[in-house]
Design an enzyme around this catalytic site. Structure first.
Site, PDB file in Angstrom:
ATOM      1  N   SER A  97      16.760  94.937 -58.334  1.00 50.16           N
ATOM      2  CA  SER A  97      16.408  96.327 -58.098  1.00 50.16           C
ATOM      3  C   SER A  97      15.438  96.397 -56.934  1.00 50.16           C
ATOM      4  O   SER A  97      14.510  95.581 -56.846  1.00 50.16           O
ATOM      5  CB  SER A  97      15.768  96.933 -59.353  1.00 50.16           C
ATOM      6  OG  SER A  97      15.444  98.292 -59.142  1.00 50.16           O
ATOM      7  N   HIS A 111      16.716 103.308 -52.517  1.00 55.67           N
ATOM      8  CA  HIS A 111      16.722 102.545 -53.771  1.00 55.67           C
ATOM      9  C   HIS A 111      18.092 101.918 -53.936  1.00 55.67           C
ATOM     10  O   HIS A 111      19.110 102.513 -53.558  1.00 55.67           O
ATOM     11  CB  HIS A 111      16.435 103.494 -54.953  1.00 55.67           C
ATOM     12  CG  HIS A 111      16.933 102.996 -56.270  1.00 55.67           C
ATOM     13  ND1 HIS A 111      18.138 103.418 -56.810  1.00 55.67           N
ATOM     14  CD2 HIS A 111      16.415 102.108 -57.155  1.00 55.67           C
ATOM     15  CE1 HIS A 111      18.326 102.810 -57.977  1.00 55.67           C
ATOM     16  NE2 HIS A 111      17.304 102.019 -58.208  1.00 55.67           N
ATOM     17  N   ASN A 113      20.286  99.007 -56.780  1.00 53.07           N
ATOM     18  CA  ASN A 113      20.209  98.225 -58.004  1.00 53.07           C
ATOM     19  C   ASN A 113      21.603  97.727 -58.344  1.00 53.07           C
ATOM     20  O   ASN A 113      22.574  98.462 -58.223  1.00 53.07           O
ATOM     21  CB  ASN A 113      19.666  99.103 -59.149  1.00 53.07           C
ATOM     22  CG  ASN A 113      19.741  98.425 -60.501  1.00 53.07           C
ATOM     23  OD1 ASN A 113      20.694  98.620 -61.252  1.00 53.07           O
ATOM     24  ND2 ASN A 113      18.739  97.634 -60.813  1.00 53.07           N
ATOM     25  N   HIS A 150      27.200 107.191 -46.338  1.00 48.40           N
ATOM     26  CA  HIS A 150      28.352 107.407 -47.213  1.00 48.40           C
ATOM     27  C   HIS A 150      29.606 106.691 -46.706  1.00 48.40           C
ATOM     28  O   HIS A 150      30.454 106.288 -47.522  1.00 48.40           O
ATOM     29  CB  HIS A 150      28.602 108.909 -47.399  1.00 48.40           C
ATOM     30  CG  HIS A 150      27.678 109.530 -48.396  1.00 48.40           C
ATOM     31  ND1 HIS A 150      27.967 109.569 -49.742  1.00 48.40           N
ATOM     32  CD2 HIS A 150      26.451 110.083 -48.255  1.00 48.40           C
ATOM     33  CE1 HIS A 150      26.972 110.144 -50.395  1.00 48.40           C
ATOM     34  NE2 HIS A 150      26.038 110.472 -49.521  1.00 48.40           N
ATOM     35  N   HIS A 180      14.509 119.786 -63.854  1.00 48.97           N
ATOM     36  CA  HIS A 180      13.388 120.727 -63.887  1.00 48.97           C
ATOM     37  C   HIS A 180      13.080 121.306 -62.506  1.00 48.97           C
ATOM     38  O   HIS A 180      12.364 122.302 -62.405  1.00 48.97           O
ATOM     39  CB  HIS A 180      12.140 120.048 -64.472  1.00 48.97           C
ATOM     40  CG  HIS A 180      11.670 118.861 -63.697  1.00 48.97           C
ATOM     41  ND1 HIS A 180      12.364 117.676 -63.662  1.00 48.97           N
ATOM     42  CD2 HIS A 180      10.570 118.674 -62.913  1.00 48.97           C
ATOM     43  CE1 HIS A 180      11.700 116.811 -62.909  1.00 48.97           C
ATOM     44  NE2 HIS A 180      10.619 117.392 -62.437  1.00 48.97           N
ATOM     45  N   GLY A 263       9.982  95.455 -73.115  1.00 49.39           N
ATOM     46  CA  GLY A 263       8.818  94.594 -72.962  1.00 49.39           C
ATOM     47  C   GLY A 263       8.781  93.859 -71.649  1.00 49.39           C
ATOM     48  O   GLY A 263       8.186  92.790 -71.542  1.00 49.39           O
ATOM     49  N   GLY A 264       9.429  94.432 -70.633  1.00 41.07           N
ATOM     50  CA  GLY A 264       9.392  93.835 -69.309  1.00 41.07           C
ATOM     51  C   GLY A 264       8.006  93.941 -68.703  1.00 41.07           C
ATOM     52  O   GLY A 264       7.084  94.545 -69.273  1.00 41.07           O
ATOM     53  N   ARG A 265       7.863  93.382 -67.527  1.00 39.91           N
ATOM     54  CA  ARG A 265       6.547  93.348 -66.881  1.00 39.91           C
ATOM     55  C   ARG A 265       6.273  94.692 -66.211  1.00 39.91           C
ATOM     56  O   ARG A 265       6.969  95.113 -65.289  1.00 39.91           O
ATOM     57  CB  ARG A 265       6.526  92.225 -65.845  1.00 39.91           C
ATOM     58  CG  ARG A 265       5.176  92.020 -65.189  1.00 39.91           C
ATOM     59  CD  ARG A 265       5.213  90.721 -64.403  1.00 39.91           C
ATOM     60  NE  ARG A 265       3.936  90.453 -63.765  1.00 39.91           N
ATOM     61  CZ  ARG A 265       3.630  90.865 -62.531  1.00 39.91           C
ATOM     62  NH1 ARG A 265       4.505  91.567 -61.834  1.00 39.91           N
ATOM     63  NH2 ARG A 265       2.455  90.562 -62.001  1.00 39.91           N
TER      64      ARG A 265
END
Length: 309
Positions: A97, A111, A113, A150, A180, A263-265
């Site tokens: 990522s 971004h 991933n 694109h 929102h 529980g990742g960092r």
């Protein structure tokens, strides 16, 4: 894990770690000043990763490129919310990522991933799938940049079928939408999840194609825009619009939720946040201004390649 599942996982991990290396090397070269600092980490429940962050560069204010492989006895709630049949299964999840926040407001934030999940339960066949994509968040957009972005996205997935680009482009527009605010986060790109129907080899090949298309999509924009003159007005608008990035990541992003719930960092998960950001109450762009053009033209889904004309 079965031998075949172990082999598939190992293949994906090899690709992802090489992808992280390639992207970091290319971004360092494009920046020309700063270098990535690696922070290796371990997860108590199983797994770990390599977080790499570049800060204070000539081109990039902050860029993070993370590789992680985490596993455990039970899928996190964020992963089973839309796949309730996976609850109670053990899992392995690995991915790369990245988020890039440039200095220059004329160079878009971006971004990307790519990821692989495999969930297992004794006595039942494993369930696996690929996901990923990349998206672009400009503040002062240039249509030629958006069209290029694109075009590369379409070329990456078109060899697998003509239906993939329109489907994944729409999925990206729908996913990166701030309900929102009533606006998209940017100008989209590709987004897909739960990919397994074509079989492992084809699904893996499509994920690889998306991962490998990121640099050809983004680096030409770096060359075009990194030296565009700008002033305090553009910088302040960039910082204001970065607030939308924070809002999306904390309210809607499934990857952020998965990382925190599994529980990742935390430092690695929140690496996506911009180093500087501001909010302003009731901001309205000046009519006819470049800032207004972003809202009027670019923060809504568009047929950038003219495919429906």
């Amino acid at each position: 894990m079965s031998n075949s599942s172990q082999q598939q996982l190992a293949e994906v991990q090899d690709f992802l770690q090489q992808l992280q290396d390639n992207i970091c090397q290319a971004l360092q070269q494009a920046d020309g000043k700063a270098r990535f600092v690696e922070d290796a980490w371990q997860r108590a429940e199983g797994g770990g990763g390599r977080s790499r962050v570049l800060t204070g560069g000539a081109v990039f204010e902050q860029a993070g490129v993370n590789y992680s492989h985490v596993y455990g006895a039970q899928m996190p709630a964020s992963a089973t919310a839309h796949r309730p049949e996976l609850a109670g299964r053990s899992f392995h999840a690995c991915g790369v990522s990245l988020v890039i926040h440039p200095n220059n407001p004329y160079l878009p934030t971006t971004h990307a991933n790519v990821r692989f999940f495999i969930a297992e339960k004794a006595g039942e066949p494993p369930v696996w799938w690929f996901g990923g994509g990349f998206d672009l968040t400009p503040f002062y957009p240039f249509e030629e940049d958006v069209v290029h972005w694109h075009q590369v996205a379409k070329a990456a997935v078109e060899p697998f079928g003509a239906e993939y680009y329109p489907r994944y482009k729409k999925w990206c527009d729908d996913y990166f939408y701030l309900k929102h605010r009533g606006e998209t986060r940017g100008v989209g790109g590709l987004f897909f999840d739960d990919l397994n129907e074509p079989g492992f080899e084809q699904s893996f090949a499509l994920m690889r194609a998306v991962g490998e298309a990121f640099l050809p999509a983004y680096l030409p924009l770096v060359v075009r825009r990194k030296e565009t003159p700008y002033g305090e007005r553009e910088r302040q608008f960039q910082l204001y619009r970065r607030g939308r990035y924070v809002e999306f990541n904390l309210v809607f992003d499934r990857g952020t939720l998965f990382g925190l719930q599994s529980g990742g960092r935390t430092e690695s998960i929140l690496m996506s946040m911009p180093p500087l950001v501001r909010w302003q109450y009731g901001f309205q762009p000046e009519p006819g201004s470049p800032e207004a053009a972003l809202y009027e033209r670019y923060l809504k889904p568009q047929d950038w390649l003219g495919l429906n004309n």
